[in-house]
Write a protein that holds these residues in place. Structure first.
Motif, mmCIF file in Angstrom:
data_model
loop_
_atom_site.group_PDB
_atom_site.id
_atom_site.type_symbol
_atom_site.label_atom_id
_atom_site.label_comp_id
_atom_site.label_asym_id
_atom_site.label_seq_id
_atom_site.Cartn_x
_atom_site.Cartn_y
_atom_site.Cartn_z
ATOM 1 N N TYR A 1 15.338 19.709 1.467
ATOM 2 C CA TYR A 1 14.108 20.280 0.890
ATOM 3 C C TYR A 1 13.001 19.231 0.929
ATOM 4 O O TYR A 1 13.275 18.007 0.919
ATOM 5 N N GLN A 2 11.772 19.719 0.969
ATOM 6 C CA GLN A 2 10.600 18.857 0.828
ATOM 7 C C GLN A 2 9.794 19.337 -0.375
ATOM 8 O O GLN A 2 9.299 20.461 -0.404
ATOM 9 N N ILE A 3 9.678 18.466 -1.400
ATOM 10 C CA ILE A 3 8.854 18.737 -2.577
ATOM 11 C C ILE A 3 7.467 18.136 -2.332
ATOM 12 O O ILE A 3 7.331 17.079 -1.696
ATOM 13 N N ASP A 4 6.441 18.787 -2.816
ATOM 14 C CA ASP A 4 5.060 18.334 -2.610
ATOM 15 C C ASP A 4 4.927 16.870 -3.019
ATOM 16 O O ASP A 4 5.104 16.506 -4.193
ATOM 17 N N PRO A 5 4.607 15.978 -2.059
ATOM 18 C CA PRO A 5 4.585 14.541 -2.364
ATOM 19 C C PRO A 5 3.218 14.015 -2.777
ATOM 20 O O PRO A 5 3.074 12.786 -2.982
ATOM 21 N N SER A 6 2.211 14.855 -2.914
ATOM 22 C CA SER A 6 0.837 14.367 -3.109
ATOM 23 C C SER A 6 0.721 13.470 -4.329
ATOM 24 O O SER A 6 0.206 12.329 -4.254
ATOM 25 N N LEU A 7 1.153 13.943 -5.472
ATOM 26 C CA LEU A 7 1.031 13.164 -6.695
ATOM 27 C C LEU A 7 1.835 11.870 -6.618
ATOM 28 O O LEU A 7 1.373 10.818 -7.114
ATOM 29 N N TYR A 8 2.966 11.897 -6.015
ATOM 30 C CA TYR A 8 3.836 10.720 -5.957
ATOM 31 C C TYR A 8 3.306 9.700 -4.948
ATOM 32 O O TYR A 8 3.466 8.482 -5.148
ATOM 33 N N ARG A 9 2.654 10.178 -3.894
ATOM 34 C CA ARG A 9 2.025 9.252 -2.961
ATOM 35 C C ARG A 9 0.842 8.557 -3.637
ATOM 36 O O ARG A 9 0.629 7.339 -3.464
ATOM 37 N N ALA A 10 0.073 9.312 -4.410
ATOM 38 C CA ALA A 10 -1.052 8.711 -5.135
ATOM 39 C C ALA A 10 -0.559 7.692 -6.162
ATOM 40 O O ALA A 10 -1.162 6.621 -6.330
ATOM 41 N N ALA A 11 0.524 8.011 -6.851
ATOM 42 C CA ALA A 11 1.073 7.071 -7.832
ATOM 43 C C ALA A 11 1.553 5.803 -7.150
ATOM 44 O O ALA A 11 1.391 4.681 -7.690
ATOM 45 N N ALA A 12 2.107 5.927 -5.969
ATOM 46 C CA ALA A 12 2.555 4.739 -5.236
ATOM 47 C C ALA A 12 1.369 3.899 -4.808
ATOM 48 O O ALA A 12 1.395 2.644 -4.888
ATOM 49 N N ASN A 13 0.293 4.537 -4.366
ATOM 50 C CA ASN A 13 -0.902 3.787 -3.980
ATOM 51 C C ASN A 13 -1.501 3.060 -5.175
ATOM 52 O O ASN A 13 -1.950 1.893 -5.071
ATOM 53 N N GLN A 14 -1.539 3.735 -6.311
ATOM 54 C CA GLN A 14 -2.079 3.098 -7.512
ATOM 55 C C GLN A 14 -1.227 1.899 -7.922
ATOM 56 O O GLN A 14 -1.745 0.840 -8.296
ATOM 57 N N ALA A 15 0.069 2.051 -7.856
ATOM 58 C CA ALA A 15 0.953 0.947 -8.216
ATOM 59 C C ALA A 15 0.775 -0.220 -7.259
ATOM 60 O O ALA A 15 0.828 -1.398 -7.665
ATOM 61 N N SER A 16 0.524 0.089 -5.996
ATOM 62 C CA SER A 16 0.298 -0.978 -5.021
ATOM 63 C C SER A 16 -0.998 -1.730 -5.338
ATOM 64 O O SER A 16 -1.056 -2.980 -5.262
ATOM 65 N N ALA A 17 -2.052 -0.985 -5.731
ATOM 66 C CA ALA A 17 -3.312 -1.635 -6.094
ATOM 67 C C ALA A 17 -3.157 -2.472 -7.355
ATOM 68 O O ALA A 17 -3.702 -3.594 -7.446
ATOM 69 N N ASN A 18 -2.444 -1.975 -8.325
ATOM 70 C CA ASN A 18 -2.211 -2.738 -9.553
ATOM 71 C C ASN A 18 -1.461 -4.039 -9.257
ATOM 72 O O ASN A 18 -1.737 -5.083 -9.871
ATOM 73 N N LEU A 19 -0.533 -3.961 -8.338
ATOM 74 C CA LEU A 19 0.206 -5.168 -7.971
ATOM 75 C C LEU A 19 -0.719 -6.189 -7.316
ATOM 76 O O LEU A 19 -0.652 -7.402 -7.622
ATOM 77 N N ALA A 20 -1.597 -5.710 -6.454
ATOM 78 C CA ALA A 20 -2.524 -6.645 -5.808
ATOM 79 C C ALA A 20 -3.440 -7.303 -6.831
ATOM 80 O O ALA A 20 -3.720 -8.511 -6.761
ATOM 81 N N SER A 21 -3.923 -6.533 -7.817
ATOM 82 C CA SER A 21 -4.776 -7.094 -8.858
ATOM 83 C C SER A 21 -4.025 -8.116 -9.684
ATOM 84 O O SER A 21 -4.544 -9.203 -10.008
ATOM 85 N N ALA A 22 -2.804 -7.818 -10.029
ATOM 86 C CA ALA A 22 -2.004 -8.752 -10.821
ATOM 87 C C ALA A 22 -1.736 -10.028 -10.043
ATOM 88 O O ALA A 22 -1.734 -11.139 -10.622
ATOM 89 N N GLN A 23 -1.491 -9.896 -8.761
ATOM 90 C CA GLN A 23 -1.264 -11.100 -7.964
ATOM 91 C C GLN A 23 -2.511 -11.980 -7.904
ATOM 92 O O GLN A 23 -2.406 -13.221 -7.944
ATOM 93 N N ALA A 24 -3.689 -11.330 -7.817
ATOM 94 C CA ALA A 24 -4.930 -12.117 -7.801
ATOM 95 C C ALA A 24 -5.136 -12.845 -9.125
ATOM 96 O O ALA A 24 -5.501 -14.047 -9.148
ATOM 97 N N ASN A 25 -4.919 -12.167 -10.231
ATOM 98 C CA ASN A 25 -5.068 -12.797 -11.546
ATOM 99 C C ASN A 25 -4.064 -13.939 -11.712
ATOM 100 O O ASN A 25 -4.389 -14.982 -12.296
ATOM 101 N N ALA A 26 -2.853 -13.701 -11.213
ATOM 102 C CA ALA A 26 -1.837 -14.744 -11.340
ATOM 103 C C ALA A 26 -2.216 -15.975 -10.533
ATOM 104 O O ALA A 26 -1.986 -17.120 -10.981
#
Length: 408
Positions: free
Chosen positions: A102-127
């Motif tokens: 089965y394929q469940i609509d991935p839109s929300l989960y792809r967006a959440a992954a992108n947001q988490a990736s951006a948060n990680l980049a910000s945290a790495q810069a602050n660190a």
């Protein structure tokens, strides 16, 4: 009578001679009848066939009811919530482990992954900034150019920024896992049933019904029910030496009465008794390459749980029943007289009764001509399977030799 009284002497002599001749013929006929009767008495001893019995190992075959069960069963369930966009399999087909179902609509989960990736980049810069600041404060603190507390605060901020990087990296991993879960794979290889949800249906992680069910059918299990009393009796026989363990090869008879073409083996026996039925479950494993056996089918399983080393195999025609229904056989006793022997015969193997008590090694059991035998009367025993002993025919066409009687 006046007429006879008036006969002459020669006439009376003729009558007397004729009477004597008739008496002589009668006596000769009586001797012939006696001779024939004597011959019938000799031929009246029935000829019977016998076998000499010896103990032989006989498997204790047990036939029990059973139900088939899948070797493995897996319910396909969603691990994320969403709308089903596609179904990738054909209902009733064979699927392999890891194959997308089965394929469940991935839109929300792809967006959440992108947001988490951006948060990680910000945290790495602050660190990185915090680590550099702490590195600059260290020599100044050594020279007492800055307060020691300022260096301590900068070093703690650098460590906190590093921890924030780890937290955001874990959040990114979680988001990526959830995005991966939008594709629902087959957890095992096997035959998939009907889909319980269609495209466009909303599914959740805590729903009651699975999306589909996959069953692995080759090999397949057969659960056999045996009464606890029979199992206890068998274990006592094994403990007392009355039986020896046997290889547990299992044969099946299907619902239509036909035999299943493959043999199975007993995998294990449950360690507890079902209180509702008083039975113990034995599980056997069978190959099922053609998938002829399906889960839930009723079958009859026969297998040898033990071997009786001291049983006798007696042809079924040799075992008769008395008025009370007890089993008995005729054996050739002393002076070739038939003797009735009560026996214990509770089951059959092929064309033979399995006799477990009542006979001794070397007994001559009558197997042919049993219907002509009476207890205590003489018999003429021959080896079972021997041809009948027929005398050649005489000149008069009758079977047997000539009479020893003399004519009178």
């Amino acid at each position: 009578m006046p007429f006879i009284a008036g006969r002459s002497r020669p006439a009376r002599s003729l009558i007397t001679a004729a009477s004597l001749a008739l008496l002589a013929l009668s006596g000769c006929g009586a001797r012939d009848d006696a001779a024939k009767s004597g011959r019938r008495g000799q031929q009246g001893t029935p000829e019977v066939g016998f076998i000499v019995v010896q103990p032989t190992p006989v498997p204790l075959i047990t036939e029990l009811a059973g139900r088939t069960n899948a070797f493995a069963t897996s319910e396909v369930r969603p691990q994320v919530s969403g709308i089903i966009r596609r179904r990738f399999f054909t209902e009733g087909s064979y699927v392999r482990k890891g194959q997308p179902l089965y394929q469940i609509d991935p839109s929300l989960y792809r967006a959440a992954a992108n947001q988490a990736s951006a948060n990680l980049a910000s945290a790495q810069a602050n660190a990185e900034a915090a680590r550099v600041k702490a590195g600059r404060y260290k020599p100044l603190a050594d020279q007492q150019a800055v307060a020691a507390q300022d260096y301590t605060d900068a070093a703690a901020a650098a460590r906190a920024a590093g921890a924030a990087v780890d937290q955001n990296r874990a959040a990114l991993d979680t988001a990526r896992i959830n995005l991966k879960f939008t594709t629902v794979p087959a957890p095992i290889s096997g035959k998939v049933g009907r889909s319980l949800f269609t495209e466009g249906a909303l599914v959740t992680t805590n729903q009651t019904d699975p999306l589909a069910v996959i069953s692995s059918l080759d090999p397949i299990y057969v659960d056999i029910q045996q009464s606890s009393s029979d199992l206890l009796r068998l274990r006592r026989a094994l403990a007392n030496g009355g039986a020896t363990p046997a290889s547990a090869e299992v044969r099946l008879k299907l619902e239509d009465g036909s035999d299943y073409g493959f043999a199975g083996t007993v995998e294990f026996s449950e360690a507890m008794v079902d209180t509702a039925t008083g039975t113990v479950t034995l599980r056997a494993r069978f190959p099922n390459p053609q998938q002829l056996l399906l889960p839930g089918m009723f079958v009859r399983a026969s297998f040898a749980q033990a071997t009786d080393p001291n049983a006798f195999l007696i042809p079924q025609p040799a075992v008769t029943r008395d008025a009370k229904g007890n089993a008995q056989v005729y054996v050739v006793g002393a002076d070739n007289k038939a003797v009735v022997r009560p026996v214990t015969a509770t089951r059959t193997v092929g064309a033979n009764w399995v006799v477990t008590a009542g006979l001794k090694p070397g007994d001559k059991v009558i197997t042919e001509g049993v219907g002509k035998v009476k207890a205590g009367e003489p018999v003429k025993p021959v080896a079972a399977g021997s041809p009948q002993n027929l005398k050649p025919r005489g000149k008069d066409g009758k079977q047997g030799g000539t009479s020893n009687g003399k004519a009178g």
